[in-house]
Scaffold this motif. Structure first.
Motif, mmCIF file in Angstrom:
data_model
loop_
_atom_site.group_PDB
_atom_site.id
_atom_site.type_symbol
_atom_site.label_atom_id
_atom_site.label_comp_id
_atom_site.label_asym_id
_atom_site.label_seq_id
_atom_site.Cartn_x
_atom_site.Cartn_y
_atom_site.Cartn_z
ATOM 1 N N ASN A 93 0.844 -1.197 0.000
ATOM 2 C CA ASN A 93 0.000 0.000 0.000
ATOM 3 C C ASN A 93 0.884 1.255 0.000
ATOM 4 O O ASN A 93 0.505 2.299 0.511
ATOM 5 C CB ASN A 93 -0.955 -0.006 1.197
ATOM 6 N N GLY A 94 2.053 1.119 -0.617
ATOM 7 C CA GLY A 94 3.084 2.148 -0.550
ATOM 8 C C GLY A 94 2.736 3.493 -1.138
ATOM 9 O O GLY A 94 3.314 4.508 -0.760
ATOM 10 N N ALA A 95 1.786 3.537 -2.073
ATOM 11 C CA ALA A 95 1.404 4.825 -2.663
ATOM 12 C C ALA A 95 0.712 5.724 -1.649
ATOM 13 O O ALA A 95 0.572 6.925 -1.881
ATOM 14 C CB ALA A 95 0.501 4.600 -3.873
ATOM 15 N N GLN A 96 0.296 5.154 -0.503
ATOM 16 C CA GLN A 96 -0.365 5.940 0.540
ATOM 17 C C GLN A 96 0.589 6.362 1.653
ATOM 18 O O GLN A 96 0.178 7.032 2.598
ATOM 19 C CB GLN A 96 -1.512 5.126 1.145
ATOM 20 N N LEU A 97 1.858 5.955 1.556
ATOM 21 C CA LEU A 97 2.818 6.277 2.606
ATOM 22 C C LEU A 97 3.409 7.669 2.376
ATOM 23 O O LEU A 97 3.527 8.127 1.249
ATOM 24 C CB LEU A 97 3.929 5.233 2.641
ATOM 25 N N ASP A 98 3.789 8.298 3.480
ATOM 26 C CA ASP A 98 4.364 9.637 3.414
ATOM 27 C C ASP A 98 5.622 9.671 4.265
ATOM 28 O O ASP A 98 5.529 9.441 5.476
ATOM 29 C CB ASP A 98 3.350 10.657 3.914
ATOM 30 N N PRO A 99 6.784 9.936 3.665
ATOM 31 C CA PRO A 99 7.029 10.145 2.242
ATOM 32 C C PRO A 99 6.927 8.822 1.485
ATOM 33 O O PRO A 99 6.975 7.746 2.082
ATOM 34 C CB PRO A 99 8.457 10.688 2.205
ATOM 35 N N LEU A 100 6.804 8.917 0.173
ATOM 36 C CA LEU A 100 6.701 7.722 -0.654
ATOM 37 C C LEU A 100 8.012 6.939 -0.628
ATOM 38 O O LEU A 100 9.091 7.542 -0.715
ATOM 39 C CB LEU A 100 6.415 8.096 -2.107
ATOM 40 N N PRO A 108 -0.068 0.911 -9.428
ATOM 41 C CA PRO A 108 0.024 2.256 -8.840
ATOM 42 C C PRO A 108 -0.145 2.291 -7.316
ATOM 43 O O PRO A 108 0.219 3.271 -6.688
ATOM 44 C CB PRO A 108 -1.099 3.030 -9.534
ATOM 45 N N ARG A 109 -0.644 1.227 -6.718
ATOM 46 C CA ARG A 109 -0.813 1.182 -5.257
ATOM 47 C C ARG A 109 0.480 0.798 -4.543
ATOM 48 O O ARG A 109 0.607 0.982 -3.341
ATOM 49 C CB ARG A 109 -1.892 0.153 -4.878
ATOM 50 N N VAL A 110 1.421 0.226 -5.270
ATOM 51 C CA VAL A 110 2.617 -0.395 -4.692
ATOM 52 C C VAL A 110 3.845 0.487 -4.880
ATOM 53 O O VAL A 110 4.032 1.102 -5.923
ATOM 54 C CB VAL A 110 2.842 -1.780 -5.351
ATOM 55 N N ARG A 111 4.696 0.529 -3.862
ATOM 56 C CA ARG A 111 6.012 1.170 -3.924
ATOM 57 C C ARG A 111 7.004 0.206 -3.294
ATOM 58 O O ARG A 111 6.610 -0.717 -2.576
ATOM 59 C CB ARG A 111 6.027 2.493 -3.149
#
Length: 142
Positions: A93-100, A108-111
Motif C-alpha cells: 500500500n506504498g502509494a499511501q505512505l508519506d514520504p513515498l 500504482p498502489r505499490v512502492r
C-alpha cells in the motif's frame, strides 16, 4: 510446520531468493530469513525484527517464495524478495505512505525500497513506513 520441520537445505532460486513452501506463520518466514544468503540474511533478519517491534501482532506467511507481513482483517502490507544485488522491500500500500518509498511499480498502489549490501538503513524511516503501512488497508489476499 514447526521450526524443527523447517527445511535444513533450501534451494536458492534466481538472485539468491530462497525457495520456501507456502505457509502461514512465523516459522515459514523464519525459514526464509535463515535461508537468505550472506548479507541479504542480515537485512532480512533486521527488517523482520523491525516489523515485529513496531507491529507486535503482525501476521506472517510465505507466498510465491517471498515472506509477507500483514494484519488480520486488513491484508498484507509488506513483502521481501531477494535479487542478485539487493533485497526488495515491497510496500503493498506504498502509494499511501508519506514520504513515498523510492521505487515505483507497475501497480500504482505499490512502492518499494531496494536495499543493497552497503546501504545504510534509516531505521526511523523504516519504522514510520511500517507503522503507516500496518494501519492502512493492505493487499486483499490475506
Amino acid at each position: 510446520m514447526t521450526t524443527d520441520d523447517a527445511p535444513s537445505e533450501v534451494k536458492l532460486l534466481s538472485g539468491g531468493n530462497p525457495q520456501i513452501a507456502k505457509g502461514d506463520g512465523d516459522e515459514y518466514v523464519e525459514a526464509y530469513v535463515r535461508a537468505m544468503p550472506d548479507w541479504k540474511g542480515e537485512i532480512g533478519r533486521h527488517l523482520d525484527d523491525l516489523v515485529a517491534e513496531v507491529v507486535p501482532d503482525v501476521r506472517k506467511a510465505v507466498r510465491w517464495n517471498s515472506p509477507f507481513h500483514g494484519m488480520a482483517g486488513n491484508g498484507w502490507f509488506l513483502s521481501l524478495h531477494c535479487f542478485t544485488k539487493y533485497v526488495k522491500v515491497t510496500w503493498l500500500n506504498g502509494a499511501q505512505l508519506d514520504p513515498l518509498p523510492p521505487e515505483d511499480s507497475k501497480d500504482p498502489r505499490v512502492r518499494s525500497s531496494n536495499i543493497r549490501q552497503d546501504d545504510e538503513l534509516d531505521d526511523n524511516q523504516l519504522r514510520d513506513w511500517i507503522r503507516q503501512a500496518a494501519a492502512l488497508p493492505g493487499d486483499e489476499l490475506f
